[in-house]
Every structure is written in structure tokens, then in C-alpha cells.
Design an enzyme around this catalytic site. Structure first.
Site, mmCIF file in Angstrom:
data_model
loop_
_atom_site.group_PDB
_atom_site.id
_atom_site.type_symbol
_atom_site.label_atom_id
_atom_site.label_comp_id
_atom_site.label_asym_id
_atom_site.label_seq_id
_atom_site.Cartn_x
_atom_site.Cartn_y
_atom_site.Cartn_z
ATOM 1 N N HIS A 105 -27.612 -27.933 -40.096
ATOM 2 C CA HIS A 105 -28.221 -26.626 -40.336
ATOM 3 C C HIS A 105 -28.997 -26.630 -41.652
ATOM 4 O O HIS A 105 -29.370 -25.573 -42.142
ATOM 5 C CB HIS A 105 -27.159 -25.525 -40.399
ATOM 6 C CG HIS A 105 -26.596 -25.139 -39.075
ATOM 7 N ND1 HIS A 105 -25.789 -25.954 -38.334
ATOM 8 C CD2 HIS A 105 -26.720 -23.992 -38.341
ATOM 9 C CE1 HIS A 105 -25.444 -25.329 -37.217
ATOM 10 N NE2 HIS A 105 -25.993 -24.145 -37.197
ATOM 11 N N GLU A 151 -35.596 -24.413 -26.713
ATOM 12 C CA GLU A 151 -36.708 -24.486 -27.665
ATOM 13 C C GLU A 151 -37.969 -25.020 -27.006
ATOM 14 O O GLU A 151 -39.081 -24.568 -27.302
ATOM 15 C CB GLU A 151 -36.314 -25.344 -28.869
ATOM 16 C CG GLU A 151 -35.236 -24.721 -29.759
ATOM 17 C CD GLU A 151 -33.844 -24.767 -29.173
ATOM 18 O OE1 GLU A 151 -33.636 -25.513 -28.185
ATOM 19 O OE2 GLU A 151 -32.955 -24.062 -29.683
HETATM 20 C C1 LIG Z 1 -30.682 -26.878 -29.796
HETATM 21 C C2 LIG Z 1 -30.010 -25.747 -30.476
HETATM 22 N N1 LIG Z 1 -30.622 -24.555 -30.532
HETATM 23 C C3 LIG Z 1 -30.041 -23.519 -31.174
HETATM 24 C C4 LIG Z 1 -28.832 -23.669 -31.775
HETATM 25 C C5 LIG Z 1 -28.200 -22.507 -32.513
HETATM 26 N N2 LIG Z 1 -27.037 -22.024 -31.781
HETATM 27 C C6 LIG Z 1 -25.797 -22.407 -32.115
HETATM 28 S S1 LIG Z 1 -24.663 -21.861 -31.050
HETATM 29 C C7 LIG Z 1 -25.804 -21.069 -30.110
HETATM 30 C C8 LIG Z 1 -25.371 -20.358 -28.872
HETATM 31 C C9 LIG Z 1 -24.645 -21.266 -27.947
HETATM 32 O O1 LIG Z 1 -24.175 -20.563 -26.859
HETATM 33 P P1 LIG Z 1 -23.303 -21.252 -25.725
HETATM 34 O O2 LIG Z 1 -23.957 -22.529 -25.298
HETATM 35 O O3 LIG Z 1 -23.051 -20.245 -24.694
HETATM 36 O O4 LIG Z 1 -21.949 -21.677 -26.459
HETATM 37 P P2 LIG Z 1 -20.895 -20.753 -27.238
HETATM 38 O O5 LIG Z 1 -21.330 -20.720 -28.665
HETATM 39 O O6 LIG Z 1 -20.875 -19.427 -26.593
HETATM 40 O O7 LIG Z 1 -19.604 -21.457 -27.139
HETATM 41 C C10 LIG Z 1 -27.071 -21.235 -30.658
HETATM 42 C C11 LIG Z 1 -28.301 -20.632 -30.125
HETATM 43 C C12 LIG Z 1 -28.222 -24.948 -31.701
HETATM 44 N N3 LIG Z 1 -27.021 -25.174 -32.250
HETATM 45 N N4 LIG Z 1 -28.818 -25.958 -31.050
#
Ligand SMILES: Cc1ncc(C[n+]2csc(CCOP(=O)(O)OP(=O)(O)O)c2C)c(N)n1
Lengths: 349, 324
Positions: B127, B58
Site C-alpha cells: 500500500h 482496474e
Molecule cells: C487489485 C486490487 N485492487 C484493489 C484493492 C483494494 N482492496 C482491498 S480489499 C478490497 C475489497 C475486496 O473485497 P472482497 O474480494 O469481497 O474480499 P473481502 O475484503 O470482502 O474479504 C479492495 C478493493 C486491492 N487490494 N487489490
């Protein structure tokens, strides 16, 4: 180089054979038990979400070996900082299924670690738990304790500043912390190639001067071995478990929008559970009947736990406890207000 | 007939069509069309040079959007949920809100930061927060919140047209609850104005976003007791449209302000302060707030105990009507 002990068909590599010989029967059977239980728990959670029993859920399926293998290498005195997808880590580490189900039912009780455990509530904002793990490792070092701290995160987390700050601190202060990245290929819809200009997660470690291990994340033996080894060094390390989530990001996500079906099929053929089960059967550790019986036991227990969680109801007063060490008087007034608001079941009337 | 989330996608489509300098940046906004589908179809139509899936960062998104704005582009950013704006907080409060001042008007800071926010839909932890007050407290930013499909498109295009940076908060509880006629062409609504969505004589109900349907329902119930309400949709949280608020408060003499955010230092506190500074002589009862409790937004099993309800609003109005 990708560390691999067990091939997708269930055959041990040379390195795998020598590691296998060092394991006790109990360890071997435990790993199978955890893998199968986690898959069962996870599939039930997805089903329970569809039935409206729990809220939006982040499935583990495909990543069981990475979670079970790493958590099985931990000791009770270690600090664990999971993200939201770590039900397999939680279960293996000894967190109750009651807590896991409560958490996904929107109940704060599900965040509470059992007495004596340093298992931190799941972190939702991506990568923010990594610096916490650094601090916990620092406290271990200052107090001359023997444990380590481990932080779990995904490939997407490597783009956040907190990831880089945590690795730098860990290295500068030389702390016993493991950064365990499950590279499951995607951050929601964004593939790793669009997330990172480096081809791997592990190569980022060199920028911070810390050790790195890239391991087949669908190979429970290799993951177990790597985490055990990294843990024994008591140094910061970045571990990349290369894996895949075969399901959706969460139950609110439609993965068919952004990834080809053929790719999913390739990974289904690398299933972490199948290969380890084949090995155990081949080695004659147990037979299919025994597996079946064990499964039935676990299933019964899971269903019983779900029924218990459903029967209990949260108390609005609990919104106010633990916000401060003691509830201040001015906030007690709000607590009474909430307790008297009998219609709290609905935002309408 | 469009839902709010569809009208938001439509507004961005129009913005991309009429101004080649408009760029969309965010997590999962491209191929996936946004986790709520607020950019559905735009990546296909405008390509990945203009509808950009960014890495998960972000601070990176907002910081680089500022550089793009300074370079003459007009970024529209999607922050996936308002709770996840915090890594960008420094970029927003220290830079986006100040670069115009610090460069003495030389560099543009014009951008729109969209973020779904608010509770009531059983979403996972972190959320559902309503943290609008942090940003209303930041001079140099505008904060806008729509409450219907029609206003969402007009206000969003109004925000895009603004030379000031705008935080555009989308009440996710209303994303799909209502469909209405939304013109497919370009139109803007003023981003400085509150609107009176329902007229009455006895009390003024002030809210924004997902509180508006709740206030309308409360006003309907009050009517059964012969109490009529002005329901005001604030729409612009920064700046606050004092004229509309003061006129209504003078007419009714009673004011209830309703928001999901915690009571302490919520935007309701600012509105109450301004009313008491300017129109206290016209008030027949104290100003009331119905707000979230002063606790972190709960995990969803208790969110309805936390959130303002129609019943709480009606009760607050009754206290004012029978105030001696
Ligand atoms: C700071 C932040 N930005 C956005 C989100 C929304 N979000 C939740 S999971 C996700 C993707 C995460 O991907 P990764 O780190 O690869 O983990 P995975 O879900 O694949 O286990 C996002 C963008 C969040 N939870 N926290």
C-alpha cells in the site's frame, strides 16, 4: 442449492445429522476449539490495533465457520493460498499466532511458512493468488502427489481477470484446485449485487465447466463436509461460502457509511460460533466450565505471544536478504548504508 | 481551510459542475466517498450516473474509461492505491498512452487517473509503493504530483483540462497533514511546471510529493550552518521542467535529488542524466540521489529505515558542500 447442516439455533438438519454421526469426538471438539480461538485472536487483534500495538487489521468476525471448516478439511501437504483476511484459516492450518501477529505488525518474518508447510504468505492484490494455486495444483498433478491446492478470496475478487483466467486454466488442464470464495456480501462498501450481475458466485463456475458448491458459510459442519468432498474428487471446484463480515472491512473502515444496521443484526442472529457451541453443549460434548477453562488457556497464550512479538525488533539489514538468492555486491553497499543509518527510527531527524 | 484530500474532493466537485461530460469511476468512491474520502459528498450531489462505483477491476475501469474518452466523455478515475494499478498496466501503457497516436489524433484519450501513493503511514503490505517511474517511462502519458492542498486542487483541475491522459499521484502521507486556504472556485495551475518553494544559493534540492516537507525541513537545518538551498517541487514528473531545474543548478552548482522510489531507474536518474548532459560545466560536485533502497518496499515495521530522511538529505548536502 445452499448446503446446510446446522441451523442458526444449533439444530442439525437431516443431512447434518448423518454427517455429524461420521465425526469423531476429537473432530467435533477441534472445530469448537478453533472457532472460539479464532474469535478470541481476532477480537484481540482489533483491540491491539486500537492500542497501537499492531497496524491496520482486517477482521474475520462472522466468517469463522467458513475459515475453520475449510481449513480443517485440509492436510498438511496441501497448498494454501490465503488472502489478507484468512487469520482463521492460518490458525486452523497450524500457522503460529506469532507469525500472524508479526505479519500485522509489519514484520516480514510473519510471512515465512513453517518448515514443511505449503502455506503461502497472504496475498494483498485482489485475486492474484488464484493463478498461483492453479500452478501449484499443476505441480501436484505432474508429480503425482496426493494433495490439493486451495485459494481463498472474497466476492469482490470475482470481478478481476485473474479469477476468470484461473478457473479456465484449472478446467482446461483438469487440476486438483479448490477456489474457495467467502461471499461476505461486500467488497469494502460495494454490495455483491453491484459487483456481479449473477445472483450467486457459484453460477460463474458453469462458464468454465467446473464443479460448484454453494454452502452456508456460517455453518462449520457444512463447510467442513463440502471441502472434504470437493477435495476427495481431485478436480477443480468453485465453492461459495455464503457469509457476512459483521465488523468493518478493516480497522480503517467505517461500515456504517454503507450498510444498514438492520442487516448486520440479521447476520448476528446467524452467528457461526453460537450455533455450533449450542450443538456441542446439547450433545454433552463439554460443559460451559470446560469451555471457559479452554478460553482462559488460549487467552493467556495469545497475550504471551503478543508480549514476545513486542519485545523483538526488526533489523534494517533484513531489508536486503532474500531479495535475490544472494545479495549482489552493489546491493551490499546499500545494506551497509542502512546498517550505519542509526537514526532509522524516524523519517525526521 | 482544507486538507489535501478535501481539496481533491473539491476539485472534482468543481470539475463535475462545470463539465457535464466529466464522470468519476472507481472502487468505493460512491456511497463510501472513497476509502480516503477523496470523493466525499460527490455521489450524494451528482448521483450514481456520474459518480460511479465500479466492480473491483482496474483493467475494466481504465479500459472502459478509454472507451468513454473516445466517445467524448472525460473520466476521472480513482485507483484505490497506486500498487493496485498493475491490473490496468496493459490498458494504460498499450492503449491509453497510444490511442491518440494510433488513431492519428482522431480519438481522444483525455482522462485523469488519480492514485494515492507513497509510504510513511504504517499502511499494510503493498500500500506504500512509489512506482511513478514506470509511467514517466511511458511516452504519451503525463505524470503530476501535488504537495499541498492549494496545488492539489489547481493541478488536478489543470490535469482535467489537459487533452492528454494524466496520471495524478497523490502523496497519501500529506492527505491530512496540512490545512490551507483553497479558493472554492475554479482555478488551474500549469501541469508542465516545477516550482521553487524556497530560495537559496548553495545547493538545489529536488523532490516531489511527500518529499517536499522533508526537503524544507532539511533546508531549515542547513541554514543553521549557513548553507542555503533552492527547494524545487517538481510537480510535473512528465514532462520535466528543464528550464527551472537547469537555472537553479547553474546558480547553486550542487544538486541533490530525493525520492521514495528505489534508486535504480527512479525519476532521479533521468533528472541527473539531463543535468549532466546540459549543465555539467556549472556543477561543483557530483549530482547526488537520496532515494529508497533497491529492495521491495518493506512491511511497515522497517519503512522508516527504507525511506529518505531529513538526516540523509542533510548528509548528502554536506558531502557536496565539502566535495573537493
Ligand atoms: C487489485 C486490487 N485492487 C484493489 C484493492 C483494494 N482492496 C482491498 S480489499 C478490497 C475489497 C475486496 O473485497 P472482497 O474480494 O469481497 O474480499 P473481502 O475484503 O470482502 O474479504 C479492495 C478493493 C486491492 N487490494 N487489490
Amino acid at each position: 442449492m445452499l448446503i446446510n447442516h446446522l441451523l442458526p439455533c444449533g439444530t442439525l438438519t437431516d443431512a447434518g445429522s448423518s454427517f455429524w454421526r461420521t465425526l469423531s469426538i476429537n473432530e467435533k471438539l477441534d472445530l469448537l476449539f478453533f472457532l472460539r480461538s479464532v474469535r478470541m485472536l481476532d477480537r484481540r487483534m482489533v483491540l491491539w490495533q486500537r492500542q497501537g500495538k499492531i497496524g491496520t487489521y482486517a477482521p474475520v468476525e462472522g466468517q469463522e465457520a467458513a475459515q475453520v471448516g475449510s481449513a480443517y478439511a485440509l492436510d498438511k501437504k496441501d497448498w494454501v493460498f490465503p488472502s489478507y483476511r484468512e487469520q482463521g484459516v492460518a490458525f486452523t492450518f497450524g500457522i503460529s499466532t506469532t507469525s500472524i501477529i508479526q505479519y500485522w505488525s509489519g514484520r516480514i518474518e510473519g510471512c515465512k511458512p513453517p518448515i514443511g508447510y505449503r502455506y503461502v504468505p497472504p496475498t494483498v492484490p485482489i485475486a492474484t493468488q488464484l493463478p498461483h494455486a492453479v500452478g501449484a495444483a499443476w505441480s501436484i498433478k505432474k508429480k503425482k502427489e496426493t494433495g490439493i491446492a486451495i485459494a481463498y478470496f472474497g466476492d469482490g475478487a470475482t470481478s478481476e481477470g485473474d479469477f476468470h483466467e484461473a478457473l479456465n486454466f484449472a478446467s482446461i488442464f483438469d487440476l486438483p484446485v479448490l477456489f474457495f470464495c467467502q461471499n461476505n456480501g461486500y467488497a469494502i462498501s460495494v454490495p455483491f449485487a453491484e459487483q456481479s450481475a449473477t445472483k450467486t458466485v457459484v453460477e460463474k463456475a458453469s462458464a468454465y465447466g467446473i464443479n460448484a458448491y454453494q454452502v452456508d458459510g456460517n455453518d462449520v459442519l457444512a463447510v467442513y463436509h463440502v471441502v472434504k468432498t470437493a477435495k476427495s474428487k481431485r478436480k477443480p471446484a468453485l465453492i461459495e461460502a455464503v457469509t457476512y463480515r459483521t465488523g468493518a472491512h478493516t480497522t480503517a473502515d467505517d461500515a456504517s457509511r454503507y450498510r444498514p444496521e438492520g442487516e448486520v443484526r440479521i447476520w448476528l442472529n446467524r452467528d457461526p460460533l453460537y450455533r455450533y457451541e449450542q450443538l456441542c453443549l446439547k450433545e454433552g460434548l463439554l460443559d460451559e466450565d470446560q469451555i471457559e477453562k479452554q478460553d482462559q488457556q488460549v487467552a493467556k497464550e495469545l497475550d504471551r505471544t503478543m508480549r514476545e512479538v513486542e519485545k523483538s525488533h526488526p533489523n534494517p539489514s533484513s531489508l536486503f536478504t532474500h531479495v535475490y538468492h544472494q545479495i549482489p555486491d552493489w546491493l551490499k553497499k546499500q545494506q551497509e548504508e542502512a546498517a550505519n543509518d542509526v537514526n532509522h527510527g524516524s523519517i525526521h531527524c | 481551510m482544507l486538507t489535501m484530500v478535501q481539496s481533491i474532493a473539491d476539485a472534482q466537485r468543481v470539475a463535475l459542475e462545470i463539465d457535464k461530460n466529466v464522470l468519476l469511476l472507481g472502487e468505493d468512491i460512491g456511497k463510501n466517498g472513497g476509502v480516503f474520502r477523496a470523493t466525499e459528498g460527490l455521489w450524494e450531489q451528482f448521483g450514481s450516473e456520474r459518480v460511479i462505483d465500479t466492480p473491483l477491476s482496474e483493467a475494466g475501469i481504465v479500459g472502459s474509461a478509454l472507451g468513454l474518452a473516445m466517445g467524448g466523455f472525460k473520466p476521472i478515475i480513482e485507483i484505490q492505491f497506486l500498487s493496485f494499478i498493475t491490473p490496468a498496466f496493459e490498458q494504460i501503457v498499450s492503449h491509453v498512452a497510444r490511442m491518440r497516436l494510433r488513431s492519428q489524433g482522431v480519438f481522444s484519450t483525455s482522462m485523469v487517473i488519480r492514485a494515492p501513493y507513497g509510504g510513511g503511514i504504517g499502511a499494510p503490505e503493498l500500500h506504500s509503493d512509489s512506482t511513478e517511474a514506470y509511467f514517466v517511462h511511458t511516452p504519451g502519458l503525463r505524470v503530476v504530483v501535488p504537495s499541498s492542498p492549494y496545488t492539489a486542487k489547481g493541478l488536478l483541475l489543470g490535469a482535467v483540462a489537459s487533452p492528454d491522459p494524466v496520471l495524478f499521484l497523490e502523496p497519501l502521507r500529506l492527505y491530512r497533514t496540512q490545512k490551507e486556504e483553497v479558493p472554492s472556485d475554479y482555478y488551474t495551475l500549469s501541469i508542465d511546471k516545477a516550482t521553487v518553494v524556497s530560495q537559496g544559493e548553495d545547493v538545489t534540492l529536488i523532490g516531489w510529493g511527500a518529499m517536499i516537507p522533508l526537503l524544507l525541513e532539511a533546508s531549515r537545518l542547513l541554514m543553521e550552518q549557513d548553507i542555503t538551498a533552492d527547494v524545487i517541487d517538481l510537480q510535473s514528473l512528465s514532462p520535466i521542467d528543464e528550464e527551472t531545474l537547469f537555472a537553479s543548478a547553474k546558480k547553486t552548482g550542487r544538486v541533490v535529488i530525493v525520492h521514495e522510489a528505489p534508486r535504480t531507474c527512479g525519476v532521479g536518474a533521468e533528472i541527473a542524466a539531463r543535468l549532466s548532459e546540459e549543465v555539467i560545466d556549472s556543477l561543483e560536485a557530483p549530482i547526488k540521489r537520496v532515494a529508497g533502497y533497491d529492495v521491495p518496499y518493506p512491511l511497515f515495521a522497517l519503512e522508516h529505515a527504507y525511506l529518505p530522511s531529513v538526516k540523509k538529505v542533510v548528509q548528502a548536502v554536506m558531502e557536496l558542500v565539502y566535495f573537493q
